[in-house]
Design a protein around this motif. Sequence first.
Motif, PDB file in Angstrom:
ATOM      1  N   ARG A 120       0.833  -1.199   0.000  1.00  0.00           N
ATOM      2  CA  ARG A 120       0.000   0.000   0.000  1.00  0.00           C
ATOM      3  C   ARG A 120       0.870   1.253   0.000  1.00  0.00           C
ATOM      4  O   ARG A 120       1.996   1.238   0.504  1.00  0.00           O
ATOM      5  CB  ARG A 120      -0.884   0.036   1.246  1.00  0.00           C
ATOM      6  N   ASN A 148       5.511   4.740  -1.678  1.00  0.00           N
ATOM      7  CA  ASN A 148       4.456   4.417  -2.637  1.00  0.00           C
ATOM      8  C   ASN A 148       4.256   2.913  -2.751  1.00  0.00           C
ATOM      9  O   ASN A 148       5.153   2.122  -2.476  1.00  0.00           O
ATOM     10  CB  ASN A 148       4.791   4.995  -4.016  1.00  0.00           C
ATOM     11  N   LYS A 184      -1.003  11.680  -8.820  1.00  0.00           N
ATOM     12  CA  LYS A 184      -2.342  11.095  -8.826  1.00  0.00           C
ATOM     13  C   LYS A 184      -2.326   9.664  -8.300  1.00  0.00           C
ATOM     14  O   LYS A 184      -3.233   9.249  -7.562  1.00  0.00           O
ATOM     15  CB  LYS A 184      -2.921  11.128 -10.241  1.00  0.00           C
ATOM     16  N   ALA A 185      -1.281   8.919  -8.648  1.00  0.00           N
ATOM     17  CA  ALA A 185      -1.202   7.511  -8.240  1.00  0.00           C
ATOM     18  C   ALA A 185      -0.829   7.340  -6.773  1.00  0.00           C
ATOM     19  O   ALA A 185      -0.782   6.215  -6.287  1.00  0.00           O
ATOM     20  CB  ALA A 185      -0.197   6.774  -9.115  1.00  0.00           C
ATOM     21  N   SER A 186      -0.573   8.443  -6.074  1.00  0.00           N
ATOM     22  CA  SER A 186      -0.224   8.356  -4.659  1.00  0.00           C
ATOM     23  C   SER A 186      -1.378   8.746  -3.744  1.00  0.00           C
ATOM     24  O   SER A 186      -1.225   8.749  -2.521  1.00  0.00           O
ATOM     25  CB  SER A 186       0.980   9.267  -4.360  1.00  0.00           C
ATOM     26  N   GLY A 226      -4.386   7.348  -3.138  1.00  0.00           N
ATOM     27  CA  GLY A 226      -5.153   6.299  -2.456  1.00  0.00           C
ATOM     28  C   GLY A 226      -4.242   5.176  -2.045  1.00  0.00           C
ATOM     29  O   GLY A 226      -3.165   4.990  -2.617  1.00  0.00           O
ATOM     30  N   THR A 250      -3.980   2.864  -5.107  1.00  0.00           N
ATOM     31  CA  THR A 250      -3.931   3.486  -6.432  1.00  0.00           C
ATOM     32  C   THR A 250      -2.630   3.174  -7.148  1.00  0.00           C
ATOM     33  O   THR A 250      -2.617   2.896  -8.351  1.00  0.00           O
ATOM     34  CB  THR A 250      -4.109   5.014  -6.312  1.00  0.00           C
ATOM     35  N   ARG A 287      -2.681  -0.399  -8.378  1.00  0.00           N
ATOM     36  CA  ARG A 287      -3.538  -0.543  -9.562  1.00  0.00           C
ATOM     37  C   ARG A 287      -2.856   0.039 -10.797  1.00  0.00           C
ATOM     38  O   ARG A 287      -2.986  -0.505 -11.898  1.00  0.00           O
ATOM     39  CB  ARG A 287      -4.889   0.130  -9.322  1.00  0.00           C
ATOM     40  N   ALA A 288      -2.131   1.132 -10.623  1.00  0.00           N
ATOM     41  CA  ALA A 288      -1.350   1.676 -11.740  1.00  0.00           C
ATOM     42  C   ALA A 288      -0.295   0.661 -12.161  1.00  0.00           C
ATOM     43  O   ALA A 288      -0.003   0.497 -13.352  1.00  0.00           O
ATOM     44  CB  ALA A 288      -0.692   2.994 -11.333  1.00  0.00           C
TER      45      ALA A 288
END
Length: 220
Positions: free
Chosen positions: A130, A162, A195-197, A199, A202, A205-206
């Motif tokens: 996570r 991340n 943006k990918a950080s 959630g 997220t 999923r990226a």
Amino acid sequence: MRLLFLAQGLLLGSVSLLAGCSSPAPIRYQGIASAVYLQPNLHMHHGHLPFTYRPDVDWSHYHHFIMEPVRVYQGSDAQFGKNISAKDKASLADALQEQFVLQLAQRFAQTLMSSDDALRVQITLTGARRTTPFIGTFTKFDVGGTPINLLQSIRGREGLFNGSVSYAVEIYAADSHQLLLSYVDKQYPNAMNIKASLGPLTAARAGARKAAAGLMDDLQ
């Protein structure tokens, strides 16, 4: 303000411990069917594909694919973070399933029937991390974290705090069950991808999207 100081303290403590901020490199997972075939990859790039099996295959012979349900690895050598729940694993398995089908369907026709021009694709979710809430995003803006994340971005490595997704890919000839390709890998977004950080899953999923796109590069 106290949370801000805490984040800064954690960041400063991590500057000399970048490896500790990254999830572990994938291993030769003993519980996957193709483990016995996997060999160290002497040509790995930016730490990707540490173990692989790549015989010579004429991919132009294949026009269909059978997508098996993504498995969640149950072996004792799995690489799931302690805070990855069963629900998280199921969610990431669904993300891998969706992304691999989307990518494969750009070149192959999906089918349920075995034939001599069909591939059988088995993806196994072997690990995940996570993103650390708030800190994963904060380190992309502050004076200490930004240079580190920029360097990681240039190197193609993980960003500070991340998330990531680890997985195994196994491709078989659908009719003969011959193993055509196998590898393990870990994927994550660019270290400066804000943006990918945002959630907890997220970034993972990226990583699933990058994992699927990476397979298509292999099947050219």
